[in-house]
Enzyme design. Sequence first.
Site, PDB file in Angstrom:
ATOM      1  CG  ASP A  13      -1.905  -1.379   1.288  1.00 43.38           C
ATOM      2  OD1 ASP A  13      -2.161  -2.015   0.131  1.00 43.38           O
ATOM      3  OD2 ASP A  13      -2.182  -1.591   2.448  1.00 43.38           O
ATOM      4  CE  LYS A  16       2.337  -2.724  -3.956  1.00 46.44           C
ATOM      5  NZ  LYS A  16       2.019  -2.365  -2.806  1.00 46.44           N
ATOM      6  N   GLY A  17      -0.003   1.743  -7.438  1.00 45.56           N
ATOM      7  CA  GLY A  17      -1.347   2.038  -7.814  1.00 45.56           C
ATOM      8  C   GLY A  17      -0.496   3.206  -8.908  1.00 45.56           C
ATOM      9  N   GLY A  40      -4.695  -4.192  -3.732  1.00 47.37           N
ATOM     10  CA  GLY A  40      -4.908  -3.171  -4.158  1.00 47.37           C
ATOM     11  C   GLY A  40      -4.359  -1.980  -4.615  1.00 47.37           C
ATOM     12  CG  HIS A  41      -1.847  -2.092  -6.852  1.00 49.13           C
ATOM     13  ND1 HIS A  41      -1.188  -2.370  -8.130  1.00 49.13           N
ATOM     14  CD2 HIS A  41      -1.683  -3.109  -5.735  1.00 49.13           C
ATOM     15  CE1 HIS A  41      -0.342  -3.633  -7.135  1.00 49.13           C
ATOM     16  NE2 HIS A  41      -0.656  -3.604  -5.949  1.00 49.13           N
ATOM     17  CD  GLN A 223       0.895  -8.791  -2.433  1.00 50.11           C
ATOM     18  OE1 GLN A 223       1.289  -9.245  -3.108  1.00 50.11           O
ATOM     19  NE2 GLN A 223      -0.326  -8.785  -2.406  1.00 50.11           N
ATOM     20  CB  THR A 300     -10.157  -6.238   4.123  1.00 50.66           C
ATOM     21  OG1 THR A 300      -8.898  -5.320   4.206  1.00 50.66           O
ATOM     22  CG2 THR A 300      -9.303  -7.614   3.533  1.00 50.66           C
ATOM     23  NE  ARG A 302      -7.497  -6.718   6.706  1.00 51.06           N
ATOM     24  CZ  ARG A 302      -6.642  -7.539   6.999  1.00 51.06           C
ATOM     25  NH1 ARG A 302      -6.624  -8.486   7.849  1.00 51.06           N
ATOM     26  NH2 ARG A 302      -6.001  -7.740   5.808  1.00 51.06           N
ATOM     27  NE  ARG A 304      -4.404   0.331   3.455  1.00 54.92           N
ATOM     28  CZ  ARG A 304      -4.057   1.009   2.267  1.00 54.92           C
ATOM     29  NH1 ARG A 304      -3.682   2.429   2.246  1.00 54.92           N
ATOM     30  NH2 ARG A 304      -4.651   0.720   1.426  1.00 54.92           N
ATOM     31  CG  LEU A 331       5.865  15.355   1.708  1.00 53.55           C
ATOM     32  CD1 LEU A 331       6.940  14.629   2.466  1.00 53.55           C
ATOM     33  CD2 LEU A 331       6.891  16.450   0.775  1.00 53.55           C
ATOM     34  N   GLY A 414       0.041  13.650  -3.416  1.00 51.82           N
ATOM     35  CA  GLY A 414      -1.734  13.790  -3.279  1.00 51.82           C
ATOM     36  C   GLY A 414      -1.355  12.553  -4.041  1.00 51.82           C
TER      37      GLY A 414
HETATM   38  P1  GDP Z   1      -0.781   0.415  -3.658  1.00 46.83           P
HETATM   39  O1  GDP Z   1      -1.567  -1.008  -3.261  1.00 46.83           O
HETATM   40  O2  GDP Z   1       0.370   0.977  -3.202  1.00 46.83           O
HETATM   41  O3  GDP Z   1      -1.139   0.346  -4.780  1.00 46.83           O
HETATM   42  O4  GDP Z   1      -1.320   1.531  -2.343  1.00 46.83           O
HETATM   43  P2  GDP Z   1      -3.064   1.586  -2.189  1.00 46.83           P
HETATM   44  O5  GDP Z   1      -2.978   2.233  -3.694  1.00 46.83           O
HETATM   45  O6  GDP Z   1      -3.316   0.613  -1.203  1.00 46.83           O
HETATM   46  O7  GDP Z   1      -2.995   2.969  -1.301  1.00 46.83           O
HETATM   47  C1  GDP Z   1      -1.906   3.768  -1.573  1.00 46.83           C
HETATM   48  C2  GDP Z   1      -3.070   5.252  -1.141  1.00 46.83           C
HETATM   49  O8  GDP Z   1      -2.755   6.389  -0.708  1.00 46.83           O
HETATM   50  C3  GDP Z   1      -4.756   5.402  -2.719  1.00 46.83           C
HETATM   51  O9  GDP Z   1      -5.446   5.825  -1.864  1.00 46.83           O
HETATM   52  C4  GDP Z   1      -3.994   6.406  -3.195  1.00 46.83           C
HETATM   53  O10 GDP Z   1      -5.099   7.113  -4.358  1.00 46.83           O
HETATM   54  C5  GDP Z   1      -3.162   7.084  -2.143  1.00 46.83           C
HETATM   55  N1  GDP Z   1      -2.050   8.192  -2.421  1.00 46.83           N
HETATM   56  C6  GDP Z   1      -1.216   7.586  -3.203  1.00 46.83           C
HETATM   57  N2  GDP Z   1      -0.690   8.567  -3.814  1.00 46.83           N
HETATM   58  C7  GDP Z   1      -0.271   9.593  -2.696  1.00 46.83           C
HETATM   59  C8  GDP Z   1      -0.122  10.451  -2.616  1.00 46.83           C
HETATM   60  O11 GDP Z   1       1.038  11.365  -2.391  1.00 46.83           O
HETATM   61  N3  GDP Z   1      -0.858  11.823  -1.001  1.00 46.83           N
HETATM   62  C9  GDP Z   1      -1.940  11.242  -0.712  1.00 46.83           C
HETATM   63  N4  GDP Z   1      -2.544  11.838   0.302  1.00 46.83           N
HETATM   64  N5  GDP Z   1      -2.609   9.539  -1.131  1.00 46.83           N
HETATM   65  C10 GDP Z   1      -1.815   9.426  -1.829  1.00 46.83           C
HETATM   66  P1  IMO Z   2      -0.507  -3.807  -2.479  1.00 44.76           P
HETATM   67  O1  IMO Z   2      -0.659  -4.752  -3.844  1.00 44.76           O
HETATM   68  C1  IMO Z   2      -0.789  -4.586   2.244  1.00 44.76           C
HETATM   69  C2  IMO Z   2      -0.840  -8.647   3.688  1.00 44.76           C
HETATM   70  C3  IMO Z   2      -2.261  -8.545   4.507  1.00 44.76           C
HETATM   71  C4  IMO Z   2      -1.605 -10.588   5.309  1.00 44.76           C
HETATM   72  C5  IMO Z   2      -0.194 -10.497   4.591  1.00 44.76           C
HETATM   73  C6  IMO Z   2      -0.821 -12.151   4.238  1.00 44.76           C
HETATM   74  O2  IMO Z   2      -2.240  -3.481  -2.468  1.00 44.76           O
HETATM   75  O3  IMO Z   2      -0.029  -3.778  -1.104  1.00 44.76           O
HETATM   76  P2  IMO Z   2      -2.868 -13.043   2.289  1.00 44.76           P
HETATM   77  O4  IMO Z   2      -3.968 -12.621   1.643  1.00 44.76           O
HETATM   78  O5  IMO Z   2      -1.437 -12.306   0.891  1.00 44.76           O
HETATM   79  O6  IMO Z   2      -2.085 -14.400   2.717  1.00 44.76           O
HETATM   80  O7  IMO Z   2      -2.097 -12.283   3.535  1.00 44.76           O
HETATM   81  O8  IMO Z   2      -0.525  -9.561   3.233  1.00 44.76           O
HETATM   82  N1  IMO Z   2      -1.094  -8.258   2.764  1.00 44.76           N
HETATM   83  C7  IMO Z   2      -1.504  -7.181   1.784  1.00 44.76           C
HETATM   84  N2  IMO Z   2      -0.886  -5.708   3.021  1.00 44.76           N
HETATM   85  N3  IMO Z   2      -1.067  -4.129   1.250  1.00 44.76           N
HETATM   86  C8  IMO Z   2      -1.324  -5.740   0.443  1.00 44.76           C
HETATM   87  O9  IMO Z   2      -1.434  -5.542  -1.367  1.00 44.76           O
HETATM   88  C9  IMO Z   2      -1.208  -7.069   1.341  1.00 44.76           C
HETATM   89  N4  IMO Z   2      -1.830  -8.087   0.168  1.00 44.76           N
HETATM   90  C10 IMO Z   2      -1.029  -9.076   1.141  1.00 44.76           C
HETATM   91  O10 IMO Z   2      -2.720  -7.655   5.454  1.00 44.76           O
HETATM   92  O11 IMO Z   2      -0.969  -9.085   6.634  1.00 44.76           O
HETATM   93 MG    MG Z   3      -2.673  -1.730  -1.389  1.00 41.08          MG
END
Ligand code: GDP
Ligand code: IMO
Ligand code: MG
Length: 428
Positions: A13, A16-17, A40-41, A223, A300, A302, A304, A331, A414
């Site tokens: 999280d 990366k997305g 979840g990206h 991940q 999910t 949940r 963080r 940042l 952002g």
């Molecule tokens: P990923 O799994 O690595 O792709 O990350 P997620 O998408 O699960 O979680 C990152 C969250 O932060 C998402 O809701 C993005 O829209 C948000 N996000 C990404 N870059 C920034 C940023 O620079 N600032 C803020 N406030 N939110 C961001």
């Molecule tokens: P992205 O790509 C954050 C965590 C789960 C759990 C552990 C094992 O969005 O960064 P699993 O279902 O993979 O067997 O769960 O890994 N987990 C993540 N946490 N971002 C993810 O993906 C995750 N994918 C799995 O919460 O602790």
């Molecule tokens: Mg994610």
Amino acid sequence: MSVMAIVGAQWGDEGKGKVIDELASRADYVVRYQGGGNAGHRVVHGDDEFAFHLVPAGVLHPNVICVIGNGVVVDPRGLLHEMENLRQLGVDLDRIVISERAHVVMPYHFVLDRLEEESRGVEHLGTVMRGIGPAYVDKYSRVGIRMADLLDVDHFRSKLSAVLAQKNRMITQIYGQSALSLEEIHTEYVGYAQRLRAHIRDTESILQKALGERRAILLEGAQGALLDIDFGTYPFVTSSSTVAGNASTGAGLPPRSIDHVLGIYKAYITRVGSGPMPTELFNGEGDALRAAGREFGTTTGRPRRCGWFDAVAGRFVARLNGFDSVAIMKLDVLDSFSAIKICTSYRLNGRELHAPPANHNDLAACEPVYEEWPGWQAPTTDATCWDDLPEKARRYLRRIEALLGTPLALVSVGPGRGKTVHLRELVL
Ligand code: GDP
Ligand code: IMO
Ligand code: MG
């Protein structure tokens, strides 16, 4: 340059997305190489938000070919649902290809993920319940079903019949639950195979051809390195190799074809699920990070767990992956803090550690040693270049860069497309 791997450097999280979506404007291919629907990206365009679980996050660029590589475990039902949502947005789905070697997440994987988690009790891992662990277990036990198997109805039936007999023994005799039906699963999955047939290809050949043509290829990690099966906080990890070393295997590209590895960090750190987290904040600062960063799981929902930037884990991960450069995301989430901490070492039983210990009980017992930096207490979200950032923010970022020992390529201020400060050009 033609191939860049984008790798999560914390517990997932990191954003990366967002990075993939931005860099994909210059890419020909975006390839997922491991994980599955646990990812979840999120990508934000103005008021619209998209969450990708299996479809590569470059899909919103009309010319990008999106590859679900052999290293991914694919839940066909989830994938079809995601594709249907994209179709309704007018996205051309012909650009999505799935490796015939990718393993299929089957209904018994979902069931076992849940039953195994329940049986762990207080020691549960907090998986996202998408069947990921059980699917990778079957891959390595050599009883997995791959996308290619689904396409051959009779062959699929005989494989499924053998493996389901074994799974049903576990489900009924160990866990005391009802057996799953061969007929129902067979019919359901043959239906998915028909709908996905046109997308199932030998993606390694497609990518190797693209490599020969010097096309721009992004390898999209899921991940993060602290969830890696070998180097993460085992056993509180995911079931795949999340580090750059696996990006070539999971895509079917030679290791030396990767020209650049970009590591993605947040300006602080989060974790969802169980396991040690030395810099976790249990006070109002943790709540403030969660609220400002909207730190709730994409898959999910949940909350963080939130904490200060952990440079001990950060440096360990930078070296493991050989990052050529790093991105510091979110940042802006730190804008309102009057003081910001960075963990520079751990203290364990009177000793100072500069790398995370392998034993998770030792890691849980580590106390973070912090240095404190003054907050800038000014908005950063409209910054478009380095000089637009407050001086205290620049000093904080330079300190992280020095601790990681890796050049900073971009800073995200952002969630929206373009909310990024570039320090060096990432050539694709
Ligand atoms: P990923 O799994 O690595 O792709 O990350 P997620 O998408 O699960 O979680 C990152 C969250 O932060 C998402 O809701 C993005 O829209 C948000 N996000 C990404 N870059 C920034 C940023 O620079 N600032 C803020 N406030 N939110 C961001
Ligand atoms: P992205 O790509 C954050 C965590 C789960 C759990 C552990 C094992 O969005 O960064 P699993 O279902 O993979 O067997 O769960 O890994 N987990 C993540 N946490 N971002 C993810 O993906 C995750 N994918 C799995 O919460 O602790
Ligand atoms: Mg994610």
